[in-house]
Design a protein around this motif. Structure first.
Motif: not given
Length: 674
Positions: A556-561, A563-569, A571-577
């Motif tokens: 799965s993509s790497r992210y943090t939540v 509140g109502g927001h999805i935060m992604i890194p 760079d691609a290597s950290s973000r994944g997906g």
């Protein structure tokens, strides 16, 4: 006791399937190749269920099918995908990927479902799939059980999860741009409320969050406007998506409004009279924008006689996540516009423009009541536009006469825009935290019914519970303006919660940046948004490999939540997906100041997540071209996983320009793959 899983093979309602069309057809691919396939159409006796099957030739068949579920079932829905051509051609994707295609009307004889049996969606879909397996054995001449994969987006995403959670028919599913049990109508109302309050500020918000902007969308807003923007943002409406609000299109909200009013009619009275509701505050924006007045008709203008617009001849192909609901709105098209001249018309309050959204004009003429949607007002003339639940404009004007009394009213449409404040669910829905006090209690009066589960239940017939009966890949868009991105994470966590807290053996969630809700490849604005459709198709391919060969898809993509927001890194290597990531500079920075005719040197660095493939294309738009006419070449490294491309451009006229780069990748680096 565990929940009962539906077995379509044992359902007496679906034992008598029939085929009324069985013929060979030709499908033309985007590259001009032609594929022969066997087409079948049929249904189940004694039911309104109808379906279509498209079988590839024997040498192109790998023992699987893909079944698409549209957001809204309805008559002839089983035919909606057949006329579609080009890269969004669902049938051709199946025929070229070892699968036959399945689609049905899900048992509905009317748009938006008309069955009292809310389980009809997943039961009829499962029964259709099982009957397709019977026909596949006859088509291909050997006994086998084809693998089955169901997919759909938005409203079709609810139906997809209903199928994979409640039936034993499907081996896997790809729900995309999905909502939670509380998405409807709350995602639509939060957006509509913010758009009403900010309708004069949208351009400056877009400029602030765009490249080179201040990144402070609140700068210059009044306290009231800032509060509206903050409310929508905390609820999950992505800031980068405001460019999609420029047309002030509230999506399916007009279609949902009658259902809300039928469910909770008292709300529309309390809103304007009970303290705690926005409309009860005499100084509120709701009161300022409200239109509620009586007048009379002084003149009627009818355009010359024309046939009413009925859309393109043949099947209505609108079955995507952003246009399926439009089948419910009556449309007309005339060479000249009809209008009514009124004795009096509403006038805007000082310093504000007139808010005509949702303004319904009701006329009682010779004992008959007629309803039309106001589009705009010029002098004392009201022009009309298409609307849900309204009468045909031309026919209605013919029935009216001067002197008829007319009532203009947008009260209900303004009232519904803050309905979400009075719909606070359980604490795990973080978007509503702004409407809770320090003790977790709602700060606004609450309604006796929570509408979200009722709406979601009326569609697929059940609320998502996460108890999936196969494998699942969720596809979500980070600029989703209709089903806010946090809801995909909500469902992933729901799946994990009923599978020992770890869903990785059965579930993936891939987020796609700079992508809106719409499920067509061509975005409404190619300079602001891209598409997740390539990722959706890759998910279908990877799901089949996961189920059939045990080849695990990318994590799965790497992210943090937040509140109502999805935060992604970044760079691609950290973000994944799956999605490649681009970083663009002009003259070495995010912003460059140059003279007319001076060279601007653009550099893009591209990166593909581990295992997601290789970079293929890079293309540029320097002066607002939507088709990216300038093609570049990558200087690749690390087997195509990373690359750099450069371009030079001169601007002949002074102004502010946005340089835009679009990059592409493919699993094996094949530039000829679609």
């Amino acid at each position: 006791m565990g929940k009962e899983i539906y077995d379509a093979k044992k359902d007496p309602q679906f034992q008598n399937g029939y085929i009324d069309i069985d013929e060979m057809r030709i499908r033309t691919l985007e590259d001009g190749r032609q594929l022969s396939f066997r087409y079948m159409h049929g249904g189940f006796e004694g039911t309104p269920v109808r379906f279509s099957f498209c079988f590839p030739g024997k040498k192109d068949y790998y023992g699987r099918f893909y079944q698409y579920l549209s957001p809204f079932p309805g008559p002839e829905e089983e035919l909606a995908s057949l006329p579609v051509t080009g890269i969004d051609n669902k049938v051709s994707f199946c025929l070229t990927h070892g699968a036959y295609y399945v689609e049905s009307n899900m048992g509905s004889e009317a748009v938006f479902t008309n069955s009292d049996d809310k389980t009809m969606t997943h039961r009829s879909s499962a029964a259709t799939a099982e009957f397709s397996r019977v026909k596949a054995q006859k088509v291909y001449g050997y006994v086998h059980r084809p693998y089955g994969y169901v997919y759909g987006g938005s409203g079709g995403g609810y139906r997809t999860t209903a199928c994979i959670e409640n039936t034993n028919t499907f081996d896997g599913a790809v729900p995309y741009v999905i909502g939670s049990p509380y998405a409807i109508p709350n995602c639509q109302t939060t957006r509509a409320h913010a758009e009403r309050l900010l309708r004069g500020r949208i351009k400056q918000i877009i400029d602030a969050v765009d490249a080179g902007g201040s990144q402070d969308p609140y700068k210059g807003l009044t306290a009231e406007e800032a509060e509206a923007l903050r409310e929508a943002t905390l609820f999950g409406y992505p800031l980068k998506s405001w460019f999609a609000s420029a047309d002030l299109n509230d999506g399916a909200l007009p279609v949902l409004l009658p259902g809300i009013k039928g469910m909770d009619p008292g709300y529309f009275e309390d809103f304007w009279s009970v303290p705690g509701y926005l409309g009860a505050d005499a100084n509120s924006s709701a009161v300022r924008d409200r239109i509620c007045m009586d007048t009379q008709i002084t003149d009627i203008h009818l355009p010359r006689e024309e046939a009413a617009y009925e859309g393109e001849r043949g099947v209505d192909t609108r079955n995507g996540v952003n246009d399926a609901w439009k089948k419910m709105i009556r449309t007309e098209q005339k060479d000249t516009e009809p209008w009514l001249e009124l004795e009096n018309v509403p006038v805007p309050k000082e310093g504000h423009d007139l808010y005509l959204k949702g303004c319904v004009c009701t006329v009682l003429s010779d004992g008959e009541e007629y309803r039309m949607q106001a589009g705009r007002i010029e002098e004392n003339r009201v022009f009309f536009t298409e609307g849900f639940g309204t009468d045909p404009i031309g026919e209605t004007l013919k029935a009216l006469k001067t002197g008829d009394k007319i009532h203009l009213d947008n009260s209900d449409y303004i009232a519904v825009q803050t309905y979400h404040r009075h719909q606070v669910p359980t604490p795990d829905y973080k978007g509503w935290d702004q409407f809770r006090d320090s003790n977790g209690n709602p700060i606004y009066p609450q309604r006796p019914v929570l509408a979200g589960p009722v709406f979601t239940g009326n569609g697929p017939g059940c609320e998502q519970n996460g108890k999936i009966q196969g494998k699942i890949i969720i596809v979500a868009a980070l600029m989703d303006e209709q089903a806010y991105p946090w809801q995909a994470d909500w469902y992933r966590r729901k799946v994990a919660s009923v599978h020992g807290g770890d869903e990785t053996e059965i579930c993936r969630l891939w987020y796609f940046d700079n992508a809106l809700h719409d499920d067509v490849t061509a975005s409404v604005d190619e300079l602001h948004a891209t598409t997740y459709m390539g990722g959706l198709k890759q998910a279908l391919i990877d799901l089949a490999a996961w189920v059939e060969k045990g080849i695990e898809p990318l994590p799965s993509s790497r992210y943090t939540v937040d509140g109502g927001h999805i935060m992604i890194p970044e760079d691609a290597s950290s973000r994944g997906g799956l999605q490649p990531v681009a970083q663009l500079e002009a003259n070495g920075g995010k912003c460059a100041h140059v003279k007319v005719g001076e060279e601007v040197h653009f550099t893009v660095k591209g990166e593909v997540p581990d295992g997601a493939g290789s970079l293929t294309y890079v293309e540029w738009s320097f002066e607002g071209e939507q088709d990216f006419p300038e093609k570049g070449e990558w200087k690749l490294e690390n087997q195509g996983k990373r690359g750099t491309a450069k371009a030079v451009h001169r601007y002949a006229e002074p102004g502010t320009y946005f340089g835009v780069v679009r990059i592409k990748s493919e699993r094996s680096g094949d530039r000829t793959a679609p």
